[in-house]
Design a protein around this motif. Structure first.
Motif, PDB file in Angstrom:
ATOM      1  N   ASN A  49      -4.175   0.603  -2.238  1.00  0.00           N
ATOM      2  CA  ASN A  49      -3.916  -0.663  -1.538  1.00  0.00           C
ATOM      3  C   ASN A  49      -3.815  -1.585  -2.536  1.00  0.00           C
ATOM      4  O   ASN A  49      -4.228  -1.651  -3.745  1.00  0.00           O
ATOM      5  CB  ASN A  49      -5.270  -1.115  -0.824  1.00  0.00           C
ATOM      6  CG  ASN A  49      -5.261  -0.237   0.542  1.00  0.00           C
ATOM      7  OD1 ASN A  49      -4.632   0.277   0.993  1.00  0.00           O
ATOM      8  ND2 ASN A  49      -6.538  -0.136   0.886  1.00  0.00           N
ATOM      9  N   GLN A 103      -5.320   6.765  -0.994  1.00  0.00           N
ATOM     10  CA  GLN A 103      -4.909   5.422  -0.358  1.00  0.00           C
ATOM     11  C   GLN A 103      -4.901   4.499  -1.415  1.00  0.00           C
ATOM     12  O   GLN A 103      -5.984   4.177  -1.963  1.00  0.00           O
ATOM     13  CB  GLN A 103      -5.813   5.220   0.911  1.00  0.00           C
ATOM     14  CG  GLN A 103      -5.641   3.818   1.521  1.00  0.00           C
ATOM     15  CD  GLN A 103      -4.210   3.641   2.144  1.00  0.00           C
ATOM     16  OE1 GLN A 103      -3.817   4.613   2.931  1.00  0.00           O
ATOM     17  NE2 GLN A 103      -3.238   2.454   1.861  1.00  0.00           N
ATOM     18  N   SER A 137       0.872  -1.135   0.012  1.00  0.00           N
ATOM     19  CA  SER A 137      -0.022  -0.077  -0.006  1.00  0.00           C
ATOM     20  C   SER A 137       0.890   1.207  -0.073  1.00  0.00           C
ATOM     21  O   SER A 137       1.986   1.230   0.364  1.00  0.00           O
ATOM     22  CB  SER A 137      -0.914  -0.082   1.219  1.00  0.00           C
ATOM     23  OG  SER A 137      -1.800  -1.173   1.251  1.00  0.00           O
TER      24      SER A 137
END
Length: 122
Positions: free
Chosen positions: A83, A81, A16
């Motif tokens: 991932n 974000q 990530s």
């Protein structure tokens, strides 16, 4: 309007990374903000965009379920974000802002940052 991205780097597949964009010169809360990316030899594409009133967040099919866009109006910043990164996610990631931003496509965004490099490699 000034946008400054940060947080890019070299990561391994499956891991990530969070990249950030600080917006200045306008009130971030009233602007559409988008993340775009451009890989070598490819066109710049929309990754995720949020409209000015935060009612709609759009994700491209290739990142849906893996990436999350968040806006912090108090900090005038937006984060992405990311991932479960894949090799196809490697690109220069750009943050962009627009007063309207009708669609998550580059031509709809007037203001751009310089980009941050994301490299995904084992």
């Amino acid at each position: 309007v000034q946008l400054v991205e940060s947080g890019g780097g070299l990561v391994q597949p499956g891991t990530s990374l969070t990249i950030s964009c600080v917006v200045s010169g306008v009130d971030n809360a009233y602007y559409a903000i988008g993340w775009f990316r451009q890989a070598p030899g490819k066109k710049r594409e929309g990754v995720s965009c949020i409209n000015a009133d935060d009612l709609i967040t759009w994700y491209s099919d290739s990142v849906k379920g893996r990436f999350t866009l968040s806006r912090d109006s108090g900090q005038n910043s937006v984060t992405l974000q990311m991932n479960n990164l894949e090799s196809d996610d490697a690109a220069v990631y750009y943050c962009a802002a627009d007063k309207v931003g009708l669609a998550c496509v580059p031509r709809e965004y007037a203001h751009w940052g310089q980009g941050t490099q994301v490299t995904v490699s084992s």
